[in-house]
Each structure stands twice: as C-alpha cells, then as structure tokens.
Design an enzyme around this catalytic site. Structure first.
Site, mmCIF file in Angstrom:
data_model
loop_
_atom_site.group_PDB
_atom_site.id
_atom_site.type_symbol
_atom_site.label_atom_id
_atom_site.label_comp_id
_atom_site.label_asym_id
_atom_site.label_seq_id
_atom_site.Cartn_x
_atom_site.Cartn_y
_atom_site.Cartn_z
ATOM 1 N N HIS A 49 0.814 -1.215 0.000
ATOM 2 C CA HIS A 49 0.000 0.000 0.000
ATOM 3 C C HIS A 49 0.855 1.276 0.000
ATOM 4 O O HIS A 49 0.768 2.068 -0.942
ATOM 5 C CB HIS A 49 -1.008 -0.041 1.157
ATOM 6 C CG HIS A 49 -1.703 1.255 1.399
ATOM 7 N ND1 HIS A 49 -2.485 1.883 0.436
ATOM 8 C CD2 HIS A 49 -1.717 2.080 2.474
ATOM 9 C CE1 HIS A 49 -2.943 3.020 0.926
ATOM 10 N NE2 HIS A 49 -2.500 3.160 2.151
ATOM 11 N N HIS A 73 3.638 6.858 5.402
ATOM 12 C CA HIS A 73 2.429 7.565 5.826
ATOM 13 C C HIS A 73 1.550 6.808 6.822
ATOM 14 O O HIS A 73 0.780 7.424 7.553
ATOM 15 C CB HIS A 73 1.599 8.012 4.603
ATOM 16 C CG HIS A 73 0.708 6.950 4.032
ATOM 17 N ND1 HIS A 73 1.114 6.104 3.043
ATOM 18 C CD2 HIS A 73 -0.562 6.599 4.317
ATOM 19 C CE1 HIS A 73 0.131 5.276 2.729
ATOM 20 N NE2 HIS A 73 -0.911 5.558 3.498
ATOM 21 N N GLU A 77 0.313 5.574 12.598
ATOM 22 C CA GLU A 77 -0.991 5.047 12.974
ATOM 23 C C GLU A 77 -0.925 3.554 13.300
ATOM 24 O O GLU A 77 -1.587 3.098 14.222
ATOM 25 C CB GLU A 77 -1.936 5.257 11.786
ATOM 26 C CG GLU A 77 -3.343 5.633 12.165
ATOM 27 C CD GLU A 77 -4.050 6.202 10.934
ATOM 28 O OE1 GLU A 77 -3.625 7.269 10.459
ATOM 29 O OE2 GLU A 77 -4.999 5.566 10.460
ATOM 30 N N ASP A 78 -0.146 2.834 12.532
ATOM 31 C CA ASP A 78 -0.219 1.372 12.613
ATOM 32 C C ASP A 78 0.983 0.697 13.259
ATOM 33 O O ASP A 78 1.017 -0.527 13.354
ATOM 34 C CB ASP A 78 -0.401 0.777 11.198
ATOM 35 C CG ASP A 78 -1.691 1.246 10.548
ATOM 36 O OD1 ASP A 78 -2.582 1.690 11.294
ATOM 37 O OD2 ASP A 78 -1.802 1.179 9.307
ATOM 38 N N ASP A 140 -3.117 8.401 -1.198
ATOM 39 C CA ASP A 140 -3.533 7.346 -0.275
ATOM 40 C C ASP A 140 -4.960 6.902 -0.607
ATOM 41 O O ASP A 140 -5.247 5.717 -0.768
ATOM 42 C CB ASP A 140 -3.445 7.913 1.150
ATOM 43 C CG ASP A 140 -3.933 6.948 2.216
ATOM 44 O OD1 ASP A 140 -3.689 5.739 2.066
ATOM 45 O OD2 ASP A 140 -4.550 7.419 3.195
ATOM 46 N N ASP A 259 -19.069 17.698 -25.601
ATOM 47 C CA ASP A 259 -17.650 17.544 -25.257
ATOM 48 C C ASP A 259 -17.338 16.147 -24.724
ATOM 49 O O ASP A 259 -16.368 15.933 -24.024
ATOM 50 C CB ASP A 259 -17.206 18.625 -24.256
ATOM 51 C CG ASP A 259 -17.997 18.566 -22.966
ATOM 52 O OD1 ASP A 259 -19.029 17.876 -22.926
ATOM 53 O OD2 ASP A 259 -17.572 19.213 -22.000
HETATM 54 MN MN MN Z 1 -2.883 4.595 3.892
#
Ligand code: MN
Length: 478
Positions: A49, A73, A77-78, A140, A259
């Site tokens: 990811h 990134h 958090e993880d 992301d 268009d």
């Molecule tokens: Mn992510």
C-alpha cells in the site's frame, strides 16, 4: 511481487530525480520493517500500500520528502514509532508530513463520530499549512479506492461516499483533475454499479463510432502544424464516466453532450494557441456560442485553454481544446504540476499561489476561524465550499467564485469588506436587482456603494449566504 513494484518506483524516480534514491530506499526499508507481518485485506503484505502511494506521488514528480512521507504515511498510525523518531531518523519535514496525514488518536474522543469529524477537519485544514499533506492523502485515497474490491459492501459504499464528499472537492480545488476524475469514477462504480456499467458500455460504443472522424481530424491538424514547424502533440480526450453521469442526471441525452469526446491540441507557446484556433476555424466550421477563452480568463483553479466546438468530418460535432504544454500540465495535475514546472522552488510556489490565486483559500481560512465545533465546521465547508459553485463577473471581467445560493451581498463582501459595508444596491447584467437576488453563472455584477451609508440593513444577515458576509454584517451591526 513487491520487488517489481519497488523497482518501478526507483525507475520512476530516476527519470526525474536520480540523486535522491538513497533516502527513498531508506524510507522503504524503514516502512518495510515496521509493517512487517501486517497484511492488507487482499492478502498481500501491507507494504504494498505505501509503496503504491509513493509510486502515485513519484508519477507526479513529487519531491523526495513527499515520496518518503508517502512510504511512511501509515507508520505512526499502525506501528509503534513516533513523530520524533521519524524526525530523528529522517528529517523534521518528513515527520510533519507523516504527522499531517495521520488520524488523531481515538483516545481523545467520546465517540467514533466525534473522531471522524475531527479528522475530516484536520485533513481539510492541512491545506493551509502544507498542501503536500493533501496530495499525499489524495494518493492514499486513490490507492485505497483502486483496491476497494476487497472490502465489505458496506465499507465500499461508505468510502465511496466520503471520497465524493471530501476528497473529490479537494482534488478539484488544487486542480488535480486526473486524480479527481479517477476518484469520481471509482466512487460511482461502487455507489451505482448498474448505472456505471451502462454508461461505460455506451461510452465505448460511441468512442468506436467516432474514432475514424477524430483520427482524420487529428492527422489533418497535425500535418498542418508540422508544415508550419510548430511543435505539437494531439490527443483524443474522453469525458470520464462520472462526468457523463452528471450530465445525464441534468436531463441531457448522450448525443447532446458535445464535449464527450474532444481533441486536445498542445503547442509550445500562447501565440501558437491562437494560430491553431484560427487554423481550425478555417478548416472546420465553428459553432459560435461554444467558443471559450480560458487563456485570458483562467478558471478559478488556474485551468487555461481555448475551447471551440466545430463540425468535424461527417458533420459530427467535435470539441477541440487548445493549450500550451505547460498549461496542459496544470490542467491535468493542478498545483502538483509545480513539481515539474517550478522544480526546486515548487513547495513554496505551491503554498504561495494557493494563498494568492485560489479564491477558496480565503473562505476556508475564514470558516476555520469562525467555527470552533468540528461538526459545524465540516458541515459549513460542505455547504459553502464543497457544494455547487457559481462563477460571476465583476465589471472589470474578473471571475468571482461563490457557492450556489449567493446574493449580491455575498458578492460585495467577497470583493472587500469596505464594499460590503457601504453597499446600497446592485445591478446584475445592467438591471437593478433586489439584494436577495440569487446570482447565476455568468452574471455580471455591479455593486452600488455610498460612503454615507449606515452599513448593512437589518435582515441582510439572513439574506447573505456565505459565512464571511454574515460575520461582517453581525460585527458592524453591534
Ligand atoms: Mn494509507
């Protein structure tokens, strides 16, 4: 598998920034070790990811700090590391970017809803500090949407809706058109799968039908430009599925969408854009009221191009878009094109232009200062900035962007507080209108002011639609 993708990333970076491979490799290994053992719902290792997010960023030629932040990134958090660790092991810049895209911890909130609101606010307002945070967030979200098939149906719909409500408008505002249209299509695919399929089929049938006509035009224009030694590139551009869906929803029929398919003609300089325009009008008969000059009148997200619709071969209507190569970069990538165009200075130029040239920026800052409550802030941004917009003209021909539902009072305050405070009336398209007149696209607005005015009348606060106008009226009436 992951090695192939890592090679792709390194390859991509070598194309535009070969000197900074080392720190990017370090960030990859760092993230790899931290996420080791974690898997995505698809069953693949988690590192895939962040790697893909970094690749999306590299594709925009992002600077090294942004690429590293893309790789890192999800680590705050993880995994167990802290912002200070990242600052120590990399640099403060990267630490700030990673921190910017990280959700606020659950522990600070009484409910999931309160946490969501706070995080949405954090995402939206990060644009005022460093727009690169939004760009990483968009990359992301893009990768998460591309791999949404592995989530439950409930999660798919929830994510698709949030993407439409928050991320699509953000992508629009920074002009990242390509990301915006992919996010729209991915969202529609999960929100209205049957409709999506139907439009997709009809679109590809129409493309097949028109292909011969478009290719014929393309070759003809190309050879005329080559004869004149004008550097050029011509592409067939199709509207995204969501764009077609929106038009159909407004009551148009597929073959009315003129268009739907267009020819995008890119040349080296502005003067040649007008040369191409003249040439096309000589070769193909134009429809008069479909001509637009967004080069002299750029859209509020800086989009620049000439648009003209002509009768092509077989009397098919074809829209042509004519612009320079640099304008095309901005048209496709918005502010993110600065990495390519402005090189080393990109980061500062992005933030500077965001502040100076993008009208939504000031409104966003205002709303942020006026609403302490997260829920109120988010709903105000949704109604005032992320909903339908109208574009009206000043007497000088400048374009002013306002939310749908705005009145001359909002227009006056958008021009300046002084004009708002001394306003006594308004003309729209040379006709006197009441102050509660609802402005429409392309209205030409002239505000009448009087130095001796006592300020806004009672009741104007309710007539005004934008937060800023309301606030100013409240303040002066105190
Ligand atoms: Mn992510």
């Amino acid at each position: 598998m992951d090695n192939i993708i890592l090679n792709n990333l390194i390859q991509k970076i070598r194309e535009y920034n070969p000197t900074e491979e080392k720190i990017i490799m370090k960030a990859y290994e760092y993230a790899y070790n931290l996420h080791n053992g974690q898997v995505r719902q698809s069953g693949e290792p988690y590192i895939m990811h962040p790697l893909n997010v970094a690749y999306i960023l590299a594709d925009m030629h992002a600077d090294k700090d942004t690429i590293c932040a893309g790789l890192l990134h999800d680590t705050l958090e993880d995994t167990n590391i802290t912002k200070e660790d990242i600052a120590h092991d990399f640099n403060q810049n990267i630490a700030n970017l990673v921190n910017g895209v990280t959700k606020i911890s659950k522990m600070n909130f009484s409910s999931k809803h309160a946490q969501n609101m706070a995080n949405t606010r954090k995402i939206i307002t990060s644009i005022t500090e460093d727009v690169r945070i939004i760009i990483i967030k968009l990359a992301d979200r893009l990768h998460n949407m591309r791999t949404l098939e592995f989530k439950s149906e409930f999660k798919q719909k929830e994510n698709a809706l949030e993407t439409m409500e928050i991320f699509v408008p953000l992508a629009y505002y920074i002009g990242a058109y390509r990301i915006k249209s992919e996010l729209e299509d991915l969202s529609l695919r999960y929100l209205k799968p049957d409709m999506y399929k139907k439009i997709e089929d009809r679109k590809s049938r129409l493309e097949e039908e028109s292909n011969k006509c478009l290719q014929e035009m393309l070759f003809k224009i190309q050879s005329l430009l080559n004869d004149k030694n004008i550097p050029n590139e011509i592409k067939v551009r199709t509207k995204n599925i969501y764009g077609i869906y929106k038009r159909l929803n407004e009551g148009q029929r597929l073959f009315d969408i003129h268009d739907l398919l267009s020819l995008k003609i890119m040349v080296d300089e502005v003067a040649n854009c007008y040369y191409v325009l003249g040439m096309i009008h000589q070769e193909y008969h134009p429809i008069n009221d479909k001509f637009k000059d967004y080069i002299c009148n750029p859209k509020t997200n800086m989009y620049q191009s000439l648009h003209t619709t002509v009768f092509g071969p077989d009397d098919r209507l074809v829209q042509t878009q004519i612009r320079t190569f640099d304008m095309d970069k901005v048209a496709s990538f918005g502010l993110t094109a600065y990495w390519d165009i402005k090189k080393g200075n990109a980061r500062y130029e992005m933030q500077k232009d965001l502040k100076g040239k993008f009208q939504f920026f000031k409104s966003l800052t205002e709303i942020n200062s006026m609403f302490g409550d997260n829920q109120e802030f988010v709903s105000q941004v949704k109604t005032e900035l992320f909903s339908d917009r109208i574009y009206v003209y000043t007497t000088k021909g400048d374009i002013i962007e306002l939310p749908k539902g705005s009145t001359p009072i909002d227009f006056a305050y958008k021009l300046s507080t002084d004009i708002g405070n001394t306003m006594v009336g308004a003309f729209v398209n040379d006709e006197y209108v009441p102050v509660n007149y609802l402005l429409k696209n392309k209205d030409r607005v002239r505000i009448i002011t009087d130095e001796l005015s006592f300020g806004p009348r009672e009741g104007w606060e309710d007539i005004a639609h934008t937060s800023y106008a309301k606030k100013m009226i409240r303040e002066i009436s105190k």
